[in-house]
Design an enzyme around this catalytic site. Structure first.
Site, PDB file in Angstrom:
ATOM      1  CD  GLN A 100      -4.821   2.562   7.160  1.00 36.46           C
ATOM      2  OE1 GLN A 100      -4.699   3.686   7.643  1.00 36.46           O
ATOM      3  NE2 GLN A 100      -5.983   1.913   7.137  1.00 36.46           N
ATOM      4  CE1 TYR A 183      -7.626  11.030   4.781  1.00 38.74           C
ATOM      5  CE2 TYR A 183      -7.977   8.791   5.558  1.00 38.74           C
ATOM      6  CZ  TYR A 183      -7.946  10.151   5.800  1.00 38.74           C
ATOM      7  OH  TYR A 183      -8.227  10.640   7.048  1.00 38.74           O
TER       8      TYR A 183
END
Length: 356
Positions: A100, A183
């Protein structure tokens, strides 16, 4: 009849031996972004435990992209060798290694969880965070994030591109772009954190622009015959925020642009979110996106039992099931789930006698 949970799934040239995915979970155990033997054992044991896909934790595309100083990184070539060793072990266990790629944005520069998860100021080794707009996550933070200008945006996009080049060299077979949990990409998507008035803010089309440009940058280095995943928070769980309908619209666009699967989570953007936690509470969003955007989805969130996971697949609510905390509690979760579902799965030869 064989269970769906242990049926294979092929995406492009990669076949997952089952639908069980180890969700990316930060270990906060790196130094200067480097993986070490903790990561080898943590990820490797889940591969030997029978999972079809192992997605490595949020891995920073630059030093300032880290959540904490102890996050994994892939911003320099020296990071590659240990990651490559880990991936070779995962492959040896007939599992698929994934990664990721992430940028924490305004949620960066915090201490590790067991040291309070507090914003680090510069004297404590913290760093200037960035965001679409200069809005802090908490009211009492020691400094505001810096709103990215056009050059800053281009730097982040370039960081994702060069990180992807290293991802290929390290031997990953799946890449996931982190667009969830508050994020940086998520911060651009939501009007709660994006108050820009340029081409990256305001309308839905403008707020998704940064995410689409990051996806395009990753695709420029990522082999077209390997799976590409994007993780989204389907809702902010907060009034006026990013919502499931926008998630469906974006997911359809991402599919059109070559993204293979949407990993569907939720929340994480604002501290005042109101989440109603219950078993499988996020599955509804994976189902909505799968059906309305006609794209493969992964479901995650308080999925803890084999029959629960099997039922999600039987109902056509998702195509993969991601396990986070439950896989921390039990590295051999897939082997136990196979027993629960009366399904045969391949144990490591070293452990076969444990079945008797």
């Amino acid at each position: 009849m064989a269970s769906l949970l242990f049926s294979p799934l092929t995406i492009k040239k990669i076949t997952f031996k089952n639908r069980i995915v180890i969700s990316p979970m930060c270990q906060y155990s790196a130094v200067d972004g480097f993986a070490n033997d903790w990561h080898l054992v943590h990820l490797g044991s889940r591969a030997s435990g029978g999972a079809g896909l192992i997605i490595q934790e949020a891995t920073a595309v630059s030093p300032e992209a880290r959540i904490s100083p102890s996050d994994l990184g892939i911003w320099k070539d020296e990071h590659i060798q240990k990651l490559k060793t880990i991936n070779e072990f995962i492959v040896s266990q007939n599992s698929i290694p994934g990664i990721q790629l992430a940028h924490a944005g305004r949620k960066a520069s915090v201490s590790i969880p067991w040291e309070g998860n507090k914003k680090l100021d510069f004297a404590q080794g913290g760093w200037q965070t960035v965001a679409p707009s200069a809005i802090a996550y908490h009211d009492n933070e020691p400094f505001l994030p810096e709103a990215l200008d056009k050059n800053g945006i281009q730097k982040v996009i370039s960081d994702f591109k060069t990180a992807t080049k290293r991802v290929v060299e390290a031997g990953y077979k799946v890449v996931e772009i982190h667009g969830a949990h508050g994020y940086l990409l998520h911060q651009f998507l939501s009007p709660l954190t994006n108050t820009r008035t340029d081409e990256y803010g305001g309308s839905f089309e403008n707020r998704i622009r940064f995410t689409l440009e990051v996806v395009e940058a990753v695709q420029s280095e990522w082999p077209s015959d390997l799976p590409l995943i994007v993780r989204l928070s389907a809702t902010d769980w907060a009034e006026g925020g990013w919502n499931p309908e926008e998630s469906v619209k974006l997911s359809a666009i991402l599919k059109e642009k070559g993204v293979d699967l949407i990993d569907v989570s939720s929340g994480g953007l604002v501290s005042h979110q109101k989440i109603e936690l219950k078993p499988g509470y996020q599955v509804q969003f994976a189902e909505k996106i799968k059906k309305e955007a006609s794209v493969l989805t992964g479901a995650v969130g308080l999925i803890t039992e084999a029959k629960q996971a099997e039922e999600i697949l039987e109902k056509g609510q998702a195509d993969l099931i991601l396990f986070a905390r439950e896989s921390l509690r039990n590295s051999n979760l897939p082997l136990d789930f196979a027993k629960d579902l009366n399904d045969e799965t391949q144990w490591p030869n070293q452990y076969v006698r444990a079945k008797i």
